[in-house]
Enzyme design. Structure first.
Site, mmCIF file in Angstrom:
data_model
loop_
_atom_site.group_PDB
_atom_site.id
_atom_site.type_symbol
_atom_site.label_atom_id
_atom_site.label_comp_id
_atom_site.label_asym_id
_atom_site.label_seq_id
_atom_site.Cartn_x
_atom_site.Cartn_y
_atom_site.Cartn_z
ATOM 1 N N ASP A 10 1.055 -1.462 -0.105
ATOM 2 C CA ASP A 10 0.494 0.002 -0.151
ATOM 3 C C ASP A 10 1.246 1.459 -0.273
ATOM 4 O O ASP A 10 2.636 1.002 0.409
ATOM 5 C CB ASP A 10 -0.444 0.006 1.288
ATOM 6 N N ASP A 49 -0.381 4.710 0.598
ATOM 7 C CA ASP A 49 -0.677 6.133 1.532
ATOM 8 C C ASP A 49 -0.406 5.003 2.854
ATOM 9 O O ASP A 49 -1.244 4.180 3.953
ATOM 10 C CB ASP A 49 -1.966 6.653 1.662
#
Length: 360
Positions: free
Chosen positions: A26, A28
């Protein structure tokens, strides 16, 4: 990994970047926050890749194109190609293309990432409900997305046009804190229309399918900061996961995690990719990891440094501190105690004092 209930974080004698061929990362809250690199992220990823691990960046954020994301990562010091970036915009575009003929018009409520992904699938982005769209797609459009865009979506959906959403993350981490995500915007349209979108992003199968198709990973490790997207997606995809504590999820939320939200491994940040993971051992009804011992005493989660535990059964006496051992080892032991106590449910025991001992 099977879907059986996990009762403790797993151990690994091998360093994670050697045990898995591909990190599905991922962005963010894991690699950056508010556009700025998170501490230790760049050097950890470079080291993992230098030792042979493939890096793929899998994000629910549909705002930017893979080219833009790759350029950003390169600027941060991680040379990246657009093909190494998989977005929920790509996943939702494939989902729409599977249901509509090539050349169909799609009303876009979001950013350029959605438009590029739609064109890649032979679909035509439009801007108004009056452009005769065959579908509506909604993705994160950034903080400046005009309120009127939600009205356009509502007008089209009210006419019976199918509605798609890139993801439904309610929040998104930024440099100044936690901000509303695409899920909050989806709720606005849901309230106005009473409709339900088809959702593509993590933790749902369309995103997992898109990721595997684009990466070809054989032994993937999902790396994320969110229990309800990253870790849940790994659970349903039946692959292992590493939760890092640099984004949305905090230690208290982790202790309360039900089975589908429990990660395989837990670490402070991306340096966890470069190490093995300590085993959590059970002894006399308590759980030990590193220099810490955790358990349940009088309906409360307790945590004690191991040297103190020998003198104080139950581990409730004062005197321990984070200096007695790695705080994350203490959290791993607490997870084992909480998850074992909860079984297939959610742990309702108070763990505040235990977490305060390790500063988490």
């Amino acid at each position: 990994m099977s879907r059986q209930s996990r009762t403790r974080p797993a151990g690994s004698e091998r360093r994670l970047h050697e045990a898995y061929d591909t990190a599905l990362l991922d962005l963010d809250g894991v690699v950056y926050a508010g556009g700025l690199a998170i501490d230790h992220a760049v050097e950890s990823l470079l080291a993992a890749r230098a030792d042979g691990m493939h890096l793929a960046y899998v994000t629910n954020n549909a705002l930017r194109t893979p080219d833009a994301v790759a350029a950003h990562l390169t600027e941060l010091g991680i040379p990246t190609e657009a093909g190494e970036v998989i977005t929920s915009a790509q996943a939702v575009a494939r989902l729409i293309a599977d249901q509509l003929p090539e050349g169909s018009r799609v009303l876009v409520i979001g950013g350029e990432g959605l438009r590029v992904a739609l064109r890649e699938r032979g679909l035509v982005p439009v801007e108004s409900a009056d452009d005769d769209p065959a579908a509506v797609v909604q993705g994160y459009g950034g903080p400046d997305l005009a309120w009127g865009r939600f009205a356009e979506a509502s007008y089209a959906i009210a006419r019976g046009v199918p509605w798609f959403a890139s993801n439904t993350d309610l929040t998104i981490p930024g440099a100044r804190g936690i901000a509303p995500g695409n899920g909050a915007a989806v709720e606005v349209v849901r309230i106005a229309t009473g409709a339900e979108p088809q959702v593509a992003g993590k933790p749902l199968p369309p995103m997992h399918r898109e990721t595997i198709l684009r990466t070809g990973a054989e032994r993937p490790l999902v790396v994320g900061d969110r229990l309800d997207t990253d870790i849940e997606g790994a659970f349903y995809g039946e692959v292992d996961s590493l939760l890092v504590l640099t984004g949305v999820t905090d230690a208290a939320q982790l202790l309360r995690a039900e089975p589908k939200y429990r990660p395989t491994y837990v670490d402070r940040d991306l340096r966890g990719l470069l190490t093995g993971q300590p085993e959590v051992r059970e002894h006399d009804g308590f759980f030990e990891c590193g220099g810490w011992r955790a358990g349940v005493v009088d309906d409360e989660l307790v945590l004690t440094p191991l040297q103190e535990s020998a003198a104080v059964p139950g581990g409730s006496a004062a005197g321990g501190s984070a200096a007695d051992g790695d705080p994350v080892d203490g959290l791993r032991a607490l997870c084992a105690a909480a998850w074992t106590h909860a079984g297939d449910g959610v742990c309702a025991l108070d763990g505040g004092k235990a977490l305060a001992r390790i500063g988490l």
